[in-house]
Design a protein around this motif. Structure first.
Motif, PDB file in Angstrom:
ATOM      1  N   THR A   1       0.892  -1.005  -0.132  1.00 42.76           N
ATOM      2  CA  THR A   1      -0.090  -0.057   0.008  1.00 42.76           C
ATOM      3  C   THR A   1       0.842   1.172  -0.047  1.00 42.76           C
ATOM      4  O   THR A   1       0.423   2.198  -0.670  1.00 42.76           O
TER       5      THR A   1
ATOM      6  N   LEU B   1       2.832  -0.197 -11.132  1.00 45.71           N
ATOM      7  CA  LEU B   1       3.071  -1.125 -10.005  1.00 45.71           C
ATOM      8  C   LEU B   1       3.618  -2.319 -10.828  1.00 45.71           C
ATOM      9  O   LEU B   1       4.320  -3.088 -10.214  1.00 45.71           O
ATOM     10  N   ASP B   2       3.664  -2.474 -11.877  1.00 45.29           N
ATOM     11  CA  ASP B   2       4.306  -3.350 -12.651  1.00 45.29           C
ATOM     12  C   ASP B   2       4.707  -2.814 -14.334  1.00 45.29           C
ATOM     13  O   ASP B   2       4.277  -1.845 -14.682  1.00 45.29           O
TER      14      ASP B   2
ATOM     15  N   THR C   1       8.594   5.092  -2.341  1.00 47.25           N
ATOM     16  CA  THR C   1       9.816   4.294  -3.113  1.00 47.25           C
ATOM     17  C   THR C   1      10.003   3.388  -2.103  1.00 47.25           C
ATOM     18  O   THR C   1       9.802   3.217  -0.892  1.00 47.25           O
TER      19      THR C   1
ATOM     20  N   ARG D   1       2.745   7.734  -9.158  1.00 47.39           N
ATOM     21  CA  ARG D   1       1.641   7.118  -8.184  1.00 47.39           C
ATOM     22  C   ARG D   1       1.412   8.186  -7.369  1.00 47.39           C
ATOM     23  O   ARG D   1      -0.010   8.480  -7.066  1.00 47.39           O
ATOM     24  N   LYS D   2       2.212   8.767  -6.840  1.00 45.47           N
ATOM     25  CA  LYS D   2       2.305   9.697  -5.686  1.00 45.47           C
ATOM     26  C   LYS D   2       1.444  11.070  -6.168  1.00 45.47           C
ATOM     27  O   LYS D   2       0.413  11.640  -5.407  1.00 45.47           O
TER      28      LYS D   2
ATOM     29  N   ALA E   1       2.054   1.530  -3.428  1.00 48.69           N
ATOM     30  CA  ALA E   1       0.961   2.169  -4.395  1.00 48.69           C
ATOM     31  C   ALA E   1       0.710   3.587  -4.206  1.00 48.69           C
ATOM     32  O   ALA E   1       0.423   4.245  -5.160  1.00 48.69           O
ATOM     33  N   LEU E   2       0.728   4.067  -2.920  1.00 44.08           N
ATOM     34  CA  LEU E   2       0.407   5.336  -2.774  1.00 44.08           C
ATOM     35  C   LEU E   2       1.509   6.390  -3.208  1.00 44.08           C
ATOM     36  O   LEU E   2       1.442   7.551  -2.913  1.00 44.08           O
ATOM     37  N   GLY E   3       2.665   5.831  -3.383  1.00 46.47           N
ATOM     38  CA  GLY E   3       3.890   6.651  -3.968  1.00 46.47           C
ATOM     39  C   GLY E   3       5.153   6.468  -3.123  1.00 46.47           C
ATOM     40  O   GLY E   3       6.067   7.357  -3.343  1.00 46.47           O
TER      41      GLY E   3
ATOM     42  N   ALA F   1      12.234   3.292 -10.954  1.00 49.05           N
ATOM     43  CA  ALA F   1      11.374   3.048  -9.623  1.00 49.05           C
ATOM     44  C   ALA F   1      11.021   4.342  -9.176  1.00 49.05           C
ATOM     45  O   ALA F   1       9.813   4.483  -8.540  1.00 49.05           O
ATOM     46  N   LYS F   2      11.835   5.288  -9.245  1.00 53.45           N
ATOM     47  CA  LYS F   2      11.603   6.789  -8.519  1.00 53.45           C
ATOM     48  C   LYS F   2      10.516   7.560  -9.223  1.00 53.45           C
ATOM     49  O   LYS F   2       9.406   8.103  -8.578  1.00 53.45           O
TER      50      LYS F   2
ATOM     51  N   PHE G   1      -8.536  -0.354  -3.368  1.00 57.33           N
ATOM     52  CA  PHE G   1      -8.383  -1.956  -3.510  1.00 57.33           C
ATOM     53  C   PHE G   1      -9.706  -2.629  -3.046  1.00 57.33           C
ATOM     54  O   PHE G   1     -10.338  -2.497  -2.159  1.00 57.33           O
TER      55      PHE G   1
ATOM     56  N   ALA H   1       7.122   5.908  -8.742  1.00 57.29           N
ATOM     57  CA  ALA H   1       6.639   6.222  -7.427  1.00 57.29           C
ATOM     58  C   ALA H   1       5.971   7.583  -7.379  1.00 57.29           C
ATOM     59  O   ALA H   1       5.088   8.182  -7.196  1.00 57.29           O
TER      60      ALA H   1
ATOM     61  N   PRO I   1       5.984  -5.324  -5.869  1.00 53.11           N
ATOM     62  CA  PRO I   1       4.631  -4.495  -4.999  1.00 53.11           C
ATOM     63  C   PRO I   1       3.159  -5.165  -5.438  1.00 53.11           C
ATOM     64  O   PRO I   1       2.418  -5.003  -4.413  1.00 53.11           O
ATOM     65  N   THR I   2       3.324  -5.637  -6.489  1.00 45.52           N
ATOM     66  CA  THR I   2       1.923  -6.291  -7.050  1.00 45.52           C
ATOM     67  C   THR I   2       1.500  -7.513  -5.815  1.00 45.52           C
ATOM     68  O   THR I   2       0.557  -7.898  -5.321  1.00 45.52           O
TER      69      THR I   2
ATOM     70  N   PHE J   1      -5.556   4.760  -5.737  1.00 45.49           N
ATOM     71  CA  PHE J   1      -5.859   3.277  -5.822  1.00 45.49           C
ATOM     72  C   PHE J   1      -6.864   2.992  -4.875  1.00 45.49           C
ATOM     73  O   PHE J   1      -6.958   3.467  -3.745  1.00 45.49           O
TER      74      PHE J   1
ATOM     75  N   ASN K   1      -2.561  -2.906 -12.858  1.00 43.12           N
ATOM     76  CA  ASN K   1      -1.305  -2.909 -12.171  1.00 43.12           C
ATOM     77  C   ASN K   1      -0.262  -2.145 -13.166  1.00 43.12           C
ATOM     78  O   ASN K   1       0.464  -1.337 -12.587  1.00 43.12           O
TER      79      ASN K   1
ATOM     80  N   SER L   1      -9.544  -5.271  -0.953  1.00 51.20           N
ATOM     81  CA  SER L   1      -9.807  -5.276   0.629  1.00 51.20           C
ATOM     82  C   SER L   1      -9.299  -4.073   1.494  1.00 51.20           C
ATOM     83  O   SER L   1      -8.557  -4.295   2.232  1.00 51.20           O
TER      84      SER L   1
ATOM     85  N   ASN M   1      -7.093  -1.963   2.119  1.00 49.18           N
ATOM     86  CA  ASN M   1      -5.669  -1.839   2.292  1.00 49.18           C
ATOM     87  C   ASN M   1      -5.678  -0.575   2.976  1.00 49.18           C
ATOM     88  O   ASN M   1      -4.528   0.373   2.761  1.00 49.18           O
TER      89      ASN M   1
END
Lengths: 391, 232
Positions: free
Chosen positions: A283, B59-60, A290, B86-87, A286-288, B79-80, B94, B83, A382-383, B92, B54, B96, B98
């Protein structure tokens, strides 16, 4: 970093009992480590202090032939007390010892001993020499409790003693035990009896002679005396220093074990956290967040355990440690048979350095063992993390 | 008027290693989603919905082809950078929820704003706005374990929407909810889509969700099988 601290704090406080259990265990480790280290330091301090009070004073002059490790030198290790120090002896700031080999016959057994002549009126040592200042039909003598146990002697007992005088003639007489003293310095009692100096000088036909001259003031600059070797306090405590150095290895092992236990508690928590909190980690990502930030968060969280533990330790540990330093740690059993010098009560000695070093080491170790399992997060997909899938 | 698509997917392929072999989850997907769309990936389990979501959510990464989200090619992001995407731009939701279990509702919704360095007063205003959208202003101090499933999902929606992202990705958001709660949640999302013009992309096989979608993209065996667009 600020965010990691803020979130880490929220996570810790939010985790409630789980956090506090870890913090309590860790704080207990803090206090135990500091206490045990303090006891060891206190023990070392005590060993040196006791040695000073019972044996070496502020330093000594040794007759040039004297070698405490070679009993065969004792017959030749005596000389007239130099004129230069007589005034100091009169003032009670220096005490001569005459040391000779002898034999005692307790219950018909033969035992080699060292006979030490000491001035009954001395105030330099804790030895109860005033008990020698008595008129008896036998030679008054004091012995240590270990020695008394060895030879099964008690106060009032008389034991035959044999010695060889300066002319090589054997002579014998009875000693009467006038006191049995207890000391933490085995070197002053094992295989030794103390009798009045003048009596020993007479017995040996060595009037005015001594083997060792012990002075009170160790700071004073001492002149060199012909036929005598000056031994300052550092020379005389070298064996204790060596023992402390040797013991410090053992202490370090113990210190390491306690650190390891604390480390395991945190490591365990962190590993469990990673497996239990995979979804949470997913989570964050996913929220950003790293991956590096996640590792940082877990490292900060772990480190915060140590900081909270240090604060908790301060709350109950400081009063406890202060109390123990004052009241001392009473040995639950008689330590006289331990074969090493342990006082019945050990007074721990703590320094600010000890406390700061321990807190810093613990915090650093905690940070490392928190970082270590957290690195695994960096490799987690992450998934998979979001699904809480074990990898 | 903005014409560039929010999502543009071209010949997208995603393969997973399974034992010694490979499983193709997505096989040449083509898709374009414009700003403000309320669309869903519909299909049975294993059709590739979540995998596509994803990848779109960074995320993928795709095995082949390209997924461009808000002008950024997912496959080429570090990756940065992923991120940051996403940020700043993605929300997102989900199946469940999360939510962070030890944090309060307020703190859960606050999390994305903390990452974006909003000031305390700004955060407070935005959080209260978001909680008002989902009708949970009275639960700010509650923690997720004290909430019902519907309330938890509404918190998750508030968390996804609080930063007003360009795109919200919702993976089976009603799967753990009863019918009444599902409809409430979906109505909330429709309202947010209308009010804020946020693009929503769902992955679902729930008929209740499907009935709310304005655009349905049916996936089958990793391919777009067909599309349906709801006429107003």
């Amino acid at each position: 970093m600020w965010l990691a601290i803020k979130l880490g704090y929220r996570n810790l406080i939010g985790a409630g009992l789980r956090t506090w259990l870890n913090v309590i265990v860790l704080s207990f480790s803090f206090v135990v480590i500091i206490f045990m280290k303090g006891v060891m330091i206190g023990w070392d301090h005590q060993a040196k202090t006791d040695m000073t009070n019972w044996e070496i004073g502020g330093g000594q002059y040794w007759q040039k032939n004297y070698d405490p490790l070679d009993p065969f030198t004792l017959t030749e290790s005596h000389a007239l007390i130099p004129q230069e120090v007589k005034e100091e002896i009169t003032k009670g700031d220096m005490e001569p010892f005459l040391i000779i080999p002898g034999t005692i016959y307790p219950q018909g057994r033969l035992q080699s001993i060292v006979i030490k002549g000491i001035n009954p009126g001395q105030s330099l040592f804790l030895l109860p020499s005033q008990k020698l200042d008595t008129i008896a039909d036998a030679i008054p003598a004091i012995i240590g409790s270990l020695m008394a146990k060895n030879i099964k002697a008690d106060v009032g007992d008389q034991i035959m003693v044999r010695w060889r005088d300066a002319n090589g003639t054997f002579d014998a007489g009875n000693i009467a035990i006038t006191d049995i003293f207890t000391t933490n310095v085995p070197e002053v009692e094992t295989g030794q009896i103390y009798i009045p100096l003048e009596k020993l000088q007479t017995m040996m036909m060595l009037p005015g002679e001594a083997t060792i001259l012990t002075f009170r003031d160790g700071q004073k600059i001492r002149p060199s005396l012909d036929g005598w070797i000056l031994k300052n306090k550092d020379d005389l405590t070298a064996s204790v220093d060596a023992m402390i150095k040797t013991k410090s290895v053992g202490q370090s092992v113990m210190y390491g074990i306690l650190l390891l236990l604390a480390m395991l508690a945190i490591f365990d928590t962190q590993v469990l956290s990673i497996f239990r909190r995979q979804k949470e980690i997913g989570t964050y990502i996913a929220l950003g967040y790293t991956r590096r930030q996640v590792v940082g968060l877990f490292t900060v969280e772990g480190t915060m355990h140590a900081i909270l533990a240090a604060l908790l330790s301060a709350a109950y540990g400081l009063p406890f440690l202060a109390h123990m330093a004052k009241a001392g740690w009473k040995m639950p059993i008689d330590t006289s048979e331990f074969g090493m010098a342990i006082a019945q009560t050990l007074y721990p000695v703590y320094s600010l350095g000890l406390v700061i070093t321990t807190v810093l080491i613990m915090t650093l170790v905690t940070a490392i063992v928190s970082y270590w399992p957290s690195r695994r997060i960096a490799r987690m997909n992450p998934t998979d993390a979001l699904r809480g899938k074990l990898q | 008027m903005e014409t560039s698509p929010v999502i543009k997917v071209e010949k997208l392929v995603k393969r997973f290693r399974v034992g010694k072999g490979e499983f193709t989850a997505l096989n040449g997907i083509e898709l374009v989603l414009k700003r403000g769309e309320f669309a869903g990936l519909v299909g049975p389990s294993g059709s590739g919905k979540t995998t596509l979501l994803n990848i779109v959510g960074s995320l993928d990464v795709p095995t082949a082809g390209e997924a461009i989200v808000l002008g950024k090619s997912i496959g080429s992001l570090s990756a940065k950078e992923a991120a940051r995407l996403r940020k700043e731009n993605l929300g997102f939701i989900f199946q469940s929820y999360n939510l962070l279990a030890v944090h309060t509702v307020y703190e859960n919704v606050e999390f994305p704003l903390l990452l974006l360095n909003f000031s305390s007063s700004e955060r407070k205003r935005m959080i209260m706005d978001a909680l008002e959208w989902v009708g949970l202003t009275d639960k700010v101090k509650s923690k997720p374990p004290q909430l019902s499933g519907g309330e938890c999902q509404r918190v998750a929606i508030a968390r996804a929407m609080v930063k007003k992202p360009s795109l919200v990705l919702a993976d089976e958001p009603t799967a753990n909810l009863d019918a009444a709660n599902s409809h409430n949640i979906l109505k909330t999302m429709v309202a947010l889509n209308n009010d804020l013009n946020t693009t929503f992309l769902f992955a679902t096989h729930d008929d209740k969700v499907i009935s709310y979608l304005k655009r349905k993209i049916f996936l089958l065996d990793g391919k777009v099988d067909r599309e349906e667009i709801k006429s107003n």
